[in-house]
Design a protein around this motif. Structure first.
Motif, PDB file in Angstrom:
ATOM      1  N   SER A  73       0.814  -1.212   0.000  1.00 59.35           N
ATOM      2  CA  SER A  73       0.000   0.000   0.000  1.00 59.35           C
ATOM      3  C   SER A  73       0.848   1.264   0.000  1.00 59.35           C
ATOM      4  CB  SER A  73      -0.927  -0.009   1.218  1.00 59.35           C
ATOM      5  OG  SER A  73      -1.648   1.194   1.315  1.00 59.35           O
ATOM      6  N   SER A  74       1.896   1.284   0.810  1.00 56.79           N
ATOM      7  CA  SER A  74       2.748   2.475   0.874  1.00 56.79           C
ATOM      8  C   SER A  74       3.451   2.719  -0.455  1.00 56.79           C
ATOM      9  CB  SER A  74       3.767   2.336   2.005  1.00 56.79           C
ATOM     10  OG  SER A  74       4.580   1.188   1.828  1.00 56.79           O
ATOM     11  N   ARG A  75       3.773   1.648  -1.165  1.00 54.40           N
ATOM     12  CA  ARG A  75       4.410   1.804  -2.474  1.00 54.40           C
ATOM     13  C   ARG A  75       3.405   2.236  -3.546  1.00 54.40           C
ATOM     14  NH1 ARG A  75       7.513  -1.009   0.617  1.00 54.40           N
ATOM     15  NH2 ARG A  75       9.774  -1.150   0.254  1.00 54.40           N
ATOM     16  N   VAL A  76       2.157   1.840  -3.390  1.00 59.80           N
ATOM     17  CA  VAL A  76       1.124   2.345  -4.296  1.00 59.80           C
ATOM     18  C   VAL A  76       1.003   3.861  -4.148  1.00 59.80           C
ATOM     19  CG1 VAL A  76      -1.361   2.358  -4.774  1.00 59.80           C
ATOM     20  CG2 VAL A  76      -0.170   0.193  -4.438  1.00 59.80           C
ATOM     21  N   LEU A  77       1.090   4.345  -2.918  1.00 61.28           N
ATOM     22  CA  LEU A  77       1.037   5.792  -2.683  1.00 61.28           C
ATOM     23  C   LEU A  77       2.218   6.502  -3.329  1.00 61.28           C
ATOM     24  CD1 LEU A  77      -0.148   5.849   1.032  1.00 61.28           C
ATOM     25  CD2 LEU A  77      -1.309   6.960  -0.872  1.00 61.28           C
ATOM     26  N   VAL A  78       3.387   5.871  -3.276  1.00 61.97           N
ATOM     27  CA  VAL A  78       4.560   6.451  -3.928  1.00 61.97           C
ATOM     28  C   VAL A  78       4.362   6.468  -5.437  1.00 61.97           C
ATOM     29  CG1 VAL A  78       7.028   6.132  -4.378  1.00 61.97           C
ATOM     30  CG2 VAL A  78       6.135   5.793  -2.071  1.00 61.97           C
ATOM     31  N   LEU A 127      13.396   3.787  -6.925  1.00 62.34           N
ATOM     32  CA  LEU A 127      14.214   4.883  -6.418  1.00 62.34           C
ATOM     33  C   LEU A 127      13.826   5.254  -4.989  1.00 62.34           C
ATOM     34  CD1 LEU A 127      14.292   7.186  -9.582  1.00 62.34           C
ATOM     35  CD2 LEU A 127      16.101   5.666  -8.747  1.00 62.34           C
ATOM     36  N   TYR A 128      12.560   5.096  -4.659  1.00 58.83           N
ATOM     37  CA  TYR A 128      12.083   5.370  -3.299  1.00 58.83           C
ATOM     38  C   TYR A 128      12.821   4.514  -2.271  1.00 58.83           C
ATOM     39  CZ  TYR A 128       8.954   4.524   0.691  1.00 58.83           C
ATOM     40  OH  TYR A 128       8.431   4.333   1.949  1.00 58.83           O
ATOM     41  N   CYS A 129      13.168   3.290  -2.644  1.00 56.57           N
ATOM     42  CA  CYS A 129      13.868   2.395  -1.701  1.00 56.57           C
ATOM     43  C   CYS A 129      15.208   2.969  -1.257  1.00 56.57           C
ATOM     44  CB  CYS A 129      14.075   1.023  -2.351  1.00 56.57           C
ATOM     45  SG  CYS A 129      12.532   0.144  -2.714  1.00 56.57           S
ATOM     46  N   ILE A 130      15.807   3.825  -2.088  1.00 50.17           N
ATOM     47  CA  ILE A 130      17.109   4.400  -1.744  1.00 50.17           C
ATOM     48  C   ILE A 130      16.982   5.356  -0.569  1.00 50.17           C
ATOM     49  CG2 ILE A 130      19.028   5.819  -2.594  1.00 50.17           C
ATOM     50  CD1 ILE A 130      18.410   4.769  -5.397  1.00 50.17           C
ATOM     51  N   VAL A 131      15.891   6.110  -0.511  1.00 47.18           N
ATOM     52  CA  VAL A 131      15.724   7.126   0.534  1.00 47.18           C
ATOM     53  C   VAL A 131      14.579   6.759   1.480  1.00 47.18           C
ATOM     54  CG1 VAL A 131      16.731   9.022  -0.771  1.00 47.18           C
ATOM     55  CG2 VAL A 131      14.322   8.459  -1.088  1.00 47.18           C
ATOM     56  N   GLN A 132      14.218   5.492   1.546  1.00 48.08           N
ATOM     57  CA  GLN A 132      13.157   5.038   2.447  1.00 48.08           C
ATOM     58  C   GLN A 132      13.714   4.958   3.864  1.00 48.08           C
ATOM     59  OE1 GLN A 132      11.501   1.249   1.376  1.00 48.08           O
ATOM     60  NE2 GLN A 132       9.934   1.296   2.993  1.00 48.08           N
ATOM     61  N   GLY A 133      13.229   5.831   4.744  1.00 43.69           N
ATOM     62  CA  GLY A 133      13.778   5.916   6.088  1.00 43.69           C
ATOM     63  C   GLY A 133      13.532   4.670   6.917  1.00 43.69           C
ATOM     64  N   HIS A 134      12.310   4.166   6.935  1.00 44.70           N
ATOM     65  CA  HIS A 134      12.000   2.898   7.574  1.00 44.70           C
ATOM     66  C   HIS A 134      10.791   2.284   6.875  1.00 44.70           C
ATOM     67  CE1 HIS A 134      10.078   6.084  10.115  1.00 44.70           C
ATOM     68  NE2 HIS A 134       9.013   5.312   9.982  1.00 44.70           N
ATOM     69  N   ARG A 135      10.302   1.176   7.392  1.00 42.94           N
ATOM     70  CA  ARG A 135       9.364   0.352   6.635  1.00 42.94           C
ATOM     71  C   ARG A 135       8.120   1.140   6.213  1.00 42.94           C
ATOM     72  NH1 ARG A 135       7.761  -5.869   8.322  1.00 42.94           N
ATOM     73  NH2 ARG A 135       6.739  -6.417   6.333  1.00 42.94           N
ATOM     74  N   TYR A 136       7.412   1.735   7.156  1.00 44.62           N
ATOM     75  CA  TYR A 136       6.256   2.581   6.868  1.00 44.62           C
ATOM     76  C   TYR A 136       5.766   3.192   8.169  1.00 44.62           C
ATOM     77  CZ  TYR A 136       3.920  -1.793   8.242  1.00 44.62           C
ATOM     78  OH  TYR A 136       3.555  -2.936   8.913  1.00 44.62           O
ATOM     79  N   ASN A 137       4.847   4.137   8.062  1.00 38.80           N
ATOM     80  CA  ASN A 137       4.157   4.693   9.220  1.00 38.80           C
ATOM     81  C   ASN A 137       2.687   4.293   9.170  1.00 38.80           C
ATOM     82  OD1 ASN A 137       6.401   5.993  10.277  1.00 38.80           O
ATOM     83  ND2 ASN A 137       5.966   7.936   9.246  1.00 38.80           N
ATOM     84  N   LEU A 138       2.061   4.295  10.332  1.00 43.55           N
ATOM     85  CA  LEU A 138       0.632   4.015  10.422  1.00 43.55           C
ATOM     86  C   LEU A 138      -0.066   5.218  11.057  1.00 43.55           C
ATOM     87  CD1 LEU A 138       0.285   0.278  11.555  1.00 43.55           C
ATOM     88  CD2 LEU A 138      -0.650   1.322   9.480  1.00 43.55           C
ATOM     89  N   PHE A 139      -0.986   5.825  10.306  1.00 40.66           N
ATOM     90  CA  PHE A 139      -1.763   6.947  10.803  1.00 40.66           C
ATOM     91  C   PHE A 139      -3.181   6.478  11.106  1.00 40.66           C
ATOM     92  CE2 PHE A 139       1.669   9.010   8.599  1.00 40.66           C
ATOM     93  CZ  PHE A 139       1.899  10.187   9.306  1.00 40.66           C
ATOM     94  N   GLU A 140      -3.668   6.812  12.268  1.00 42.31           N
ATOM     95  CA  GLU A 140      -5.041   6.460  12.621  1.00 42.31           C
ATOM     96  C   GLU A 140      -6.021   7.088  11.626  1.00 42.31           C
ATOM     97  OE1 GLU A 140      -8.184   6.948  16.379  1.00 42.31           O
ATOM     98  OE2 GLU A 140      -6.063   7.517  16.613  1.00 42.31           O
ATOM     99  N   ASP A 141      -6.982   6.317  11.183  1.00 42.45           N
ATOM    100  CA  ASP A 141      -8.003   6.705  10.199  1.00 42.45           C
ATOM    101  C   ASP A 141      -7.449   6.803   8.776  1.00 42.45           C
ATOM    102  OD1 ASP A 141      -9.845   6.883  12.249  1.00 42.45           O
ATOM    103  OD2 ASP A 141      -9.589   9.050  12.490  1.00 42.45           O
ATOM    104  N   VAL A 142      -6.150   6.706   8.610  1.00 43.33           N
ATOM    105  CA  VAL A 142      -5.531   6.859   7.292  1.00 43.33           C
ATOM    106  C   VAL A 142      -4.915   5.550   6.822  1.00 43.33           C
ATOM    107  CG1 VAL A 142      -3.750   8.055   5.964  1.00 43.33           C
ATOM    108  CG2 VAL A 142      -5.087   9.306   7.666  1.00 43.33           C
ATOM    109  N   GLY A 143      -4.155   4.901   7.720  1.00 40.32           N
ATOM    110  CA  GLY A 143      -3.518   3.644   7.367  1.00 40.32           C
ATOM    111  C   GLY A 143      -2.053   3.793   7.031  1.00 40.32           C
ATOM    112  N   CYS A 144      -1.574   2.951   6.140  1.00 44.18           N
ATOM    113  CA  CYS A 144      -0.153   2.880   5.802  1.00 44.18           C
ATOM    114  C   CYS A 144       0.286   4.126   5.041  1.00 44.18           C
ATOM    115  CB  CYS A 144       0.116   1.639   4.956  1.00 44.18           C
ATOM    116  SG  CYS A 144      -0.801   0.174   5.469  1.00 44.18           S
ATOM    117  N   TRP A 145       1.489   4.568   5.344  1.00 44.50           N
ATOM    118  CA  TRP A 145       2.015   5.778   4.706  1.00 44.50           C
ATOM    119  C   TRP A 145       3.507   5.619   4.466  1.00 44.50           C
ATOM    120  CZ3 TRP A 145      -1.642   9.011   3.143  1.00 44.50           C
ATOM    121  CH2 TRP A 145      -1.264  10.249   2.601  1.00 44.50           C
TER     122      TRP A 145
END
Length: 333
Positions: A73-78, A127-145
């Motif tokens: 999901s986070s990669r779909v957003l990217v 290319l996102y994988c190069i600067v991906q700080g960590h796996r993902y974040n989870l926001f309440e009501d929003v989900g994976c980011w």
């Protein structure tokens, strides 16, 4: 004063409806070979569906219950960050070519459009994988980011792509407009030779213009916001240290942060708006779409009707439906 955040249910309902209606004209655009338009529908529908699923799973919670889904999901957003502008680039590029020549190699152009509309988003994810700080974040009501480590290479690898693509699309649009003004009679003969398709061209121009006018200022704003907190690039190991970390952000936190709330809601609602704008132009005001809805209605009616000669006639005629008159089937081999 904290910014207003619409109810999560409003986003869920809008995203679900958007994922459905943006695909309504897909069938006949595939038959017509309109690759750029099909890519726009695909990415918009996928992005809305992604938003809907996330908003339902993480409605009122931040429990990390779907690791693999969040990776996807986070990669779909990217990907959607560049995929929708890239689809518009395919459309504006094709419209420009139609003002230049009447003969287009449809197969070659389809490959080029697929390279732009699918290749660029896939490259962006890599290319996102190069600067991906960590796996993902989870926001309440929003989900994976997704998480981008805000460093100078991230601007060239991730942040600047939507603006660059939108500027290229705008260049094609301006060149096409210049040719229309400078060689009006000649271009009108090329583009508007078939009066039934004139509205179709105008709707393509409108949706391309809306996207370009929306993408450029929003991308500039994003670049400005990201430039305020740039960290130095130290090493690959430093950027990816603690990579498996997942930050859980409650709604009470991001709702009260103007910058965070604006960034999240802008991403969500602009995606939903793309779906509804497209459906408005191509699913409501398109006579071809209305004719096709009538065709499918008659087909469904014939399926459930009693086996009579009239019902069989409707079924046969609906099954062999043609491409709508106002859907462009681009000329060429």
């Amino acid at each position: 004063m904290p910014p207003y955040v619409p109810p999560n249910s409003a986003l869920s309902a809008s995203a679900f409806i958007g994922s459905v209606v943006s695909m309504a004209p897909f069938y006949w655009h595939v038959r017509a070979g309109n690759v750029g338009t099909c890519l726009f529908m695909f990415w918009t529908s996928l992005s809305c569906l992604n938003l809907f699923i996330n908003s339902r799973i993480w409605d009122g919670n931040t429990r990390d219950v779907a690791h693999v889904w969040c990776d996807i999901s986070s990669r779909v957003l990217v990907a959607q960050n560049v995929a929708i502008p890239a689809s518009i680039l395919c459309i504006t590029r094709r419209l420009y070519k139609l003002t230049v020549t009447t003969v287009i190699n449809k197969r070659r152009e389809a490959y080029i459009d697929l390279g732009i509309g699918l290749g660029i988003p896939i490259l962006e994810v890599l290319l996102y994988c190069i600067v991906q700080g960590h796996r993902y974040n989870l926001f309440e009501d929003v989900g994976c980011w997704p998480v981008v480590y805000d460093t100078l290479p991230a601007f060239g690898l991730v942040f600047a792509w939507p603006l660059v693509i939108a500027v290229i699309s705008a260049t094609y649009g301006l060149c096409g407009f210049y040719r229309f003004v400078r060689h009006g009679r000649e271009v009108r003969a090329l583009v508007f030779a078939d009066k039934a398709k004139r509205g179709r061209y105008i709707r393509l121009i409108l949706i391309a213009g809306c996207d370009i006018l929306g993408t450029i200022p929003l991308s500039i704003y994003d670049l400005y916001s990201d430039s305020l907190f740039v960290s130095p690039w130290i090493s690959w190991e430093y950027v990816h240290s603690g990579f498996s970390e997942v930050n859980e952000v409650p709604a009470s936190l991001w709702h009260t942060s103007p910058d965070m709330a604006f960034g999240i809601q802008m991403t969500q609602w602009v995606t939903v708006a793309c779906a509804f704008v497209f459906f408005t132009l191509f699913g409501i005001f398109s006579q071809g779409a209305i004719d096709q809805y009538q065709h499918f209605y008659e087909l469904a009616q014939a399926r459930f009707a009693s086996s009579t000669p009239s019902a069989q006639y409707v079924l046969a005629s609906s099954t062999s439906s043609s491409i709508p008159d106002d859907v462009i089937s681009f000329p060429g081999p």
